[in-house]
Enzyme design. Structure first.
Site, PDB file in Angstrom:
ATOM      1  N   LYS A  96       0.846  -1.212   0.000  1.00  0.00           N
ATOM      2  CA  LYS A  96       0.000   0.000   0.000  1.00  0.00           C
ATOM      3  C   LYS A  96       0.875   1.255   0.000  1.00  0.00           C
ATOM      4  CE  LYS A  96      -0.196  -0.383   5.007  1.00  0.00           C
ATOM      5  NZ  LYS A  96      -0.847  -1.128   6.092  1.00  0.00           N
ATOM      6  N   TYR A 123      15.197  29.996   9.973  1.00  0.00           N
ATOM      7  CA  TYR A 123      13.970  30.652  10.445  1.00  0.00           C
ATOM      8  C   TYR A 123      13.866  30.617  11.960  1.00  0.00           C
ATOM      9  CZ  TYR A 123      12.224  30.578   5.632  1.00  0.00           C
ATOM     10  OH  TYR A 123      12.067  30.761   4.294  1.00  0.00           O
TER      11      TYR A 123
HETATM   12  C1  LIG Z   1      -0.041  -1.958   6.719  1.00  0.00           C
HETATM   13  C2  LIG Z   1      -0.608  -3.244   7.194  1.00  0.00           C
HETATM   14  C3  LIG Z   1       0.219  -4.379   7.364  1.00  0.00           C
HETATM   15  C4  LIG Z   1       1.722  -4.332   7.217  1.00  0.00           C
HETATM   16  O1  LIG Z   1       2.300  -3.894   8.428  1.00  0.00           O
HETATM   17  P1  LIG Z   1       3.880  -3.828   8.646  1.00  0.00           P
HETATM   18  O2  LIG Z   1       4.012  -3.453  10.073  1.00  0.00           O
HETATM   19  O3  LIG Z   1       4.410  -2.778   7.733  1.00  0.00           O
HETATM   20  O4  LIG Z   1       4.423  -5.179   8.342  1.00  0.00           O
HETATM   21  C5  LIG Z   1      -0.388  -5.569   7.687  1.00  0.00           C
HETATM   22  N1  LIG Z   1      -1.728  -5.651   7.857  1.00  0.00           N
HETATM   23  C6  LIG Z   1      -2.547  -4.586   7.730  1.00  0.00           C
HETATM   24  C7  LIG Z   1      -4.007  -4.745   7.945  1.00  0.00           C
HETATM   25  C8  LIG Z   1      -2.013  -3.355   7.415  1.00  0.00           C
HETATM   26  O5  LIG Z   1      -2.832  -2.286   7.308  1.00  0.00           O
END
Ligand SMILES: *Cc1c(COP(=O)(O)O)cnc(C)c1O
Length: 383
Positions: free
Chosen positions: A42, A271
């Site tokens: 994702k 800044y």
């Molecule tokens: C993002 C996600 C993962 C992966 O998690 P990691 O900690 O990056 O391995 C697994 N399951 C779900 C439902 C997620 O949203």
């Protein structure tokens, strides 16, 4: 965003695809052979670039891709017409009619979703796979574990839906093994109550994300893991199992020195003048800032490698430029490479360290590298 060809890079991310492939194989080798590998890609494969990462993970033999939404599934379908895809986040009601177009498995958490999705699949005259999600204490997507019965029943009754998986998600796998064990117990109780053992073989039954692998139960019905961060070579919480997986960093984040100059003691930097030079100093101005993904929270905190040496960030990170102290490195010149995350001449700034200095977590750091930053892919297949 890629610079017009021939222009030098000012800030870029290097992605080592061979390391990604080795990581997948190492993680697999640490697990029994019946455990299937769900590659979580994702958010543009955690900012690494979905097409390149997915292509290499297919080559390495990932069993299933998990993405957050239909746009990400559509991007995956550009490179593979038939590799299985799971959508992790709830679909909007009006998105459901598009699910059959991309041949995705949909996560369902309620009777209402199941019925609406079944109508969408019927209208498209296409069978759709679903993974039923059980909320065992995360308080996010999923049906509450004590109320899962009607959702299992609704899937069974849905003419156009096929149950392909059952899963849950841990809220604190790296921090709270006791609660994680309780979540596992709740999940197994719900599965026991609503899914006959005979039908389980054909399903993906999964709970563990990267950190969950530390407490994975290798006996029992679990037969898949969902791996995100770990495949990119970042250890969320190194423990016994992960210590055996010498995963290598896939991502590094690099920029250049644009200017070196001397400033007198007492000069206030950037800044707000939040840093005052205690001595006359040489500073280097880097050609990257928060517009590239160096978090402003790293102001006055983080260090950056130049010539293999740590150089502290002085004052506030700005949109396009970041100031570092190079008084101890008289040989630094404009054009030198500076490493925000990664290795240089035997020294390393791990993603976890960079993230800590930015008051955030590695997942967010990776998602914060902006579009301005070209991703440069090392070790493509055939090299
Ligand atoms: C993002 C996600 C993962 C992966 O998690 P990691 O900690 O990056 O391995 C697994 N399951 C779900 C439902 C997620 O949203």
């Amino acid at each position: 965003m890629s610079p017009p060809s021939g222009l030098p890079l000012r800030c870029w991310a290097e992605i080592d695809l061979a390391a990604l492939e080795r990581n997948l194989r190492l993680i697999r080798a640490a697990l029994p052979p019946h455990i299937r590998y769900v590659a979580v890609v994702k958010a543009d494969a955690y900012g690494h670039g979905l097409p390149q990462i997915a292509a290499r993970l297919m080559h390495a033999g990932a069993d299933l891709f998990a993405v957050a939404n239909l746009a990400e599934a559509a991007a995956l379908r550009e490179i593979t017409p038939d590799w299985p895809i799971l959508l992790l986040s709830p679909l909007l009601p009006e998105e459901m009619r598009f699910a059959p177009d991309y041949d995705v498995a949909v996560t369902v958490s309620s009777v209402e979703e199941v019925e609406r999705l079944d109508r969408a699949a019927a209208a498209a005259r296409r069978q759709l796979n679903v993974h039923l999600k059980i909320d065992t204490g995360m308080g996010r997507a999923g049906v509450w574990h004590e109320e899962a019965g009607p959702v299992f029943e609704a899937v069974r009754c849905a003419a156009y839906l096929r149950l392909a998986g059952v899963f849950t998600h841990f809220s604190s796998p790296g921090e709270d093994p006791v609660f994680t064990a309780e979540q596992r117990r709740r999940f197994l109780a719900a599965l026991e109550a609503h899914q006959p053992a005979a039908g389980r073989e054909a399903l993906f039954i999964h709970a563990d994300n990267s950190a969950g692998l530390e407490t994975i139960e290798l006996a029992g019905p679990f037969n898949a893991v969902r791996v995100g961060l770990l495949q990119f070579g970042v250890m969320p919480t190194p423990g016994a199992l992960l210590a055996e997986v010498p995963a290598e960093p896939v991502f590094s984040f690099r920029t250049r020195v644009g200017l070196v100059k001397s400033l007198p003691a007492g000069t206030r930097i950037s800044y707000g003048g939040t840093h005052t030079l205690a001595r006359s100093s040489r500073v280097a101005i880097l050609t990257a800032g928060y517009g590239d993904g160096i978090p402003r929270a790293a102001s006055n905190r983080g260090s950056i490698l130049v010539r293999g040496q740590r150089c502290p960030i002085l004052g506030r990170v700005t949109m396009d430029q970041t100031i570092i102290d190079v008084t101890h490195l008289p040989e630094v010149h404009a054009g030198d490479e500076a490493v925000l995350v990664g290795r240089q001449l035997g020294e390393e700034i791990p993603l976890t360290e960079f993230s800590r200095h930015a008051d955030t977590i590695p997942w967010e750091t990776l998602c914060s590298v902006t579009k301005r930053v070209p991703r440069i892919y090392r070790t493509p297949l055939g090299t």
